[in-house]
Write a protein that holds these residues in place. Structure first.
Motif, PDB file in Angstrom:
ATOM      1  N   TYR A 128       0.815  -1.213   0.000  1.00 40.85           N
ATOM      2  CA  TYR A 128       0.000   0.000   0.000  1.00 40.85           C
ATOM      3  C   TYR A 128       0.854   1.272   0.000  1.00 40.85           C
ATOM      4  CZ  TYR A 128      -3.902  -3.072   1.328  1.00 40.85           C
ATOM      5  OH  TYR A 128      -4.854  -4.066   1.365  1.00 40.85           O
ATOM      6  N   VAL A 129       1.962   1.244   0.732  1.00 39.39           N
ATOM      7  CA  VAL A 129       2.826   2.423   0.859  1.00 39.39           C
ATOM      8  C   VAL A 129       4.284   1.984   0.893  1.00 39.39           C
ATOM      9  CG1 VAL A 129       1.177   3.900   2.101  1.00 39.39           C
ATOM     10  CG2 VAL A 129       2.616   2.290   3.372  1.00 39.39           C
ATOM     11  N   ASP A 130       5.170   2.929   0.665  1.00 41.85           N
ATOM     12  CA  ASP A 130       6.598   2.653   0.819  1.00 41.85           C
ATOM     13  C   ASP A 130       6.931   2.616   2.311  1.00 41.85           C
ATOM     14  OD1 ASP A 130       7.120   2.575  -1.912  1.00 41.85           O
ATOM     15  OD2 ASP A 130       7.389   4.745  -2.023  1.00 41.85           O
ATOM     16  N   VAL A 131       7.613   1.565   2.733  1.00 40.88           N
ATOM     17  CA  VAL A 131       7.959   1.389   4.143  1.00 40.88           C
ATOM     18  C   VAL A 131       9.478   1.326   4.278  1.00 40.88           C
ATOM     19  CG1 VAL A 131       7.753  -0.078   6.179  1.00 40.88           C
ATOM     20  CG2 VAL A 131       5.819   0.118   4.575  1.00 40.88           C
ATOM     21  N   SER A 132      10.037   2.213   5.113  1.00 38.32           N
ATOM     22  CA  SER A 132      11.473   2.209   5.369  1.00 38.32           C
ATOM     23  C   SER A 132      11.755   1.441   6.656  1.00 38.32           C
ATOM     24  CB  SER A 132      12.010   3.644   5.475  1.00 38.32           C
ATOM     25  OG  SER A 132      13.366   3.629   5.879  1.00 38.32           O
ATOM     26  N   PHE A 133      12.272   0.236   6.519  1.00 41.44           N
ATOM     27  CA  PHE A 133      12.580  -0.584   7.687  1.00 41.44           C
ATOM     28  C   PHE A 133      13.611   0.108   8.572  1.00 41.44           C
ATOM     29  CE2 PHE A 133      15.253  -3.674   9.847  1.00 41.44           C
ATOM     30  CZ  PHE A 133      14.327  -4.486  10.473  1.00 41.44           C
TER      31      PHE A 133
END
Length: 322
Positions: free
Chosen positions: A153-158
């Motif tokens: 759904y969205v860009d996720v920065s671990f």
């Protein structure tokens, strides 16, 4: 009797303070929006106070009942993220709100769950230990789960989330534990004050969160409220079921039920604010209030069950004597 009075006062005061803070944030959102920059530091303060409440004897349950602690942590990180995604999809929420539900479900246990476990006559040591374990593994588990379930759904920065959770959660908790070890006598003297300081800090956080989301609350509040209530109810019910399947005692079942159902919604809201669109924080903003209200209701319900069982046992004893 004094203990009963304190418990009764806590059942009433805790959710009332939380609700009042949320309402203040909504009604005076223009003024309360100034609290925005303080949300993250104050969450760290809440976590610091939580660390100060962790006593080494409470962690002995890791040696006596490690399976119960492991079950609680695993159940929380399996049931709640998947339930958050499932509820969001089933209710056909906006994608960014589904992301918010996943973030809420992927957060570790909330500090208030320990209070609710006590009020519900659950195993408080198990509750404290499970909260501590879920919090300690949160820097790894929370970003991984969000990346897995919300990454489409969205860009996720671990890396960014890992750093944020270390700063907001892990470091303050460990500092609190260290202060308790080094200044044990001082912390003991302040033991009756620390929970109220924590609640005060949490109340300011909730006011700030509600103020920050005041503009978007009206547009989706109804469905988000339904989603949060369902999500929370699934947590309580499935947490209880998991503990029962594991053949844990009734006090352990209550503690696991509370632990699974109640998340660190303040942390979830902060993660949403820092990483996604403002509306993504709406489920967590609602949960900061609802989880505490639902926890108090659950504790009251368990109290009713205990009273009924006590009366039933007394009746049976009288019948035996007769």
């Amino acid at each position: 009797m004094a203990r009963l009075s304190r418990s009764s006062m806590s059942v009433l005061a805790f959710p009332i303070i939380i609700i009042f803070a949320g309402l203040l944030g909504l009604v005076f959102h223009e003024q309360a929006s100034a609290l925005g920059p303080a949300i993250t530091p104050l969450l760290g303060v809440v976590m610091f106070f939580m660390g100060m409440t962790i006593a080494l004897p409470d962690l002995k349950i890791l040696a006596t009942k490690p399976h119960a602690v492991i079950l609680g942590a695993i159940a929380q990180y399996i049931i709640m993220p998947l339930a958050g995604l499932g509820v969001g999809v089933a209710l056909q929420l906006d994608p960014i709100l589904i992301v918010g539900m996943v973030v809420l479900g992927s957060a570790p246990g909330g500090a208030s769950s320990n209070i609710v476990a006590y009020l519900a006559n659950g195993n408080v040591a198990l509750s404290v230990c499970t909260t501590a374990v879920s919090t300690l593994v949160a820097p790894l588990m929370t970003p991984l789960l969000i990346l897995w379930l919300a990454g489409s759904y969205v860009d996720v920065s671990f890396a960014a989330m890992l750093k944020q959770i270390l700063t907001i959660v892990l470091i303050p908790v460990l500092l609190g534990v260290l202060v308790r070890i080094v200044a044990k006598r001082l912390v003991s003297r302040l033991s009756s004050v620390i929970p109220w300081l924590s609640i005060a800090a949490l109340a300011v956080v909730i006011a700030g969160i509600m103020a920050a989301n005041a503009q978007v609350l009206a547009s989706a509040l109804g469905m988000v409220f339904v989603a949060v209530v369902l999500h929370n109810a699934f947590g309580f019910a499935l947490g209880w079921a998991a503990a029962r399947l594991a053949r844990l005692g009734y006090r352990e079942r209550r503690a696991i039920s509370v632990e699974v159902g109640m998340q660190n919604a303040g942390l979830a809201a902060a993660l949403c604010h820092q990483n996604f669109e403002p509306m993504s924080a709406l489920p967590s903003a609602v949960a900061t209030i609802w989880h505490n209200v639902a926890g108090a209701l659950l504790a009251t319900g368990f109290g009713v069950v205990d009273s009924h069982n006590h009366r039933t046992n007394q009746k049976k004893e009288r019948q035996k004597i007769a």
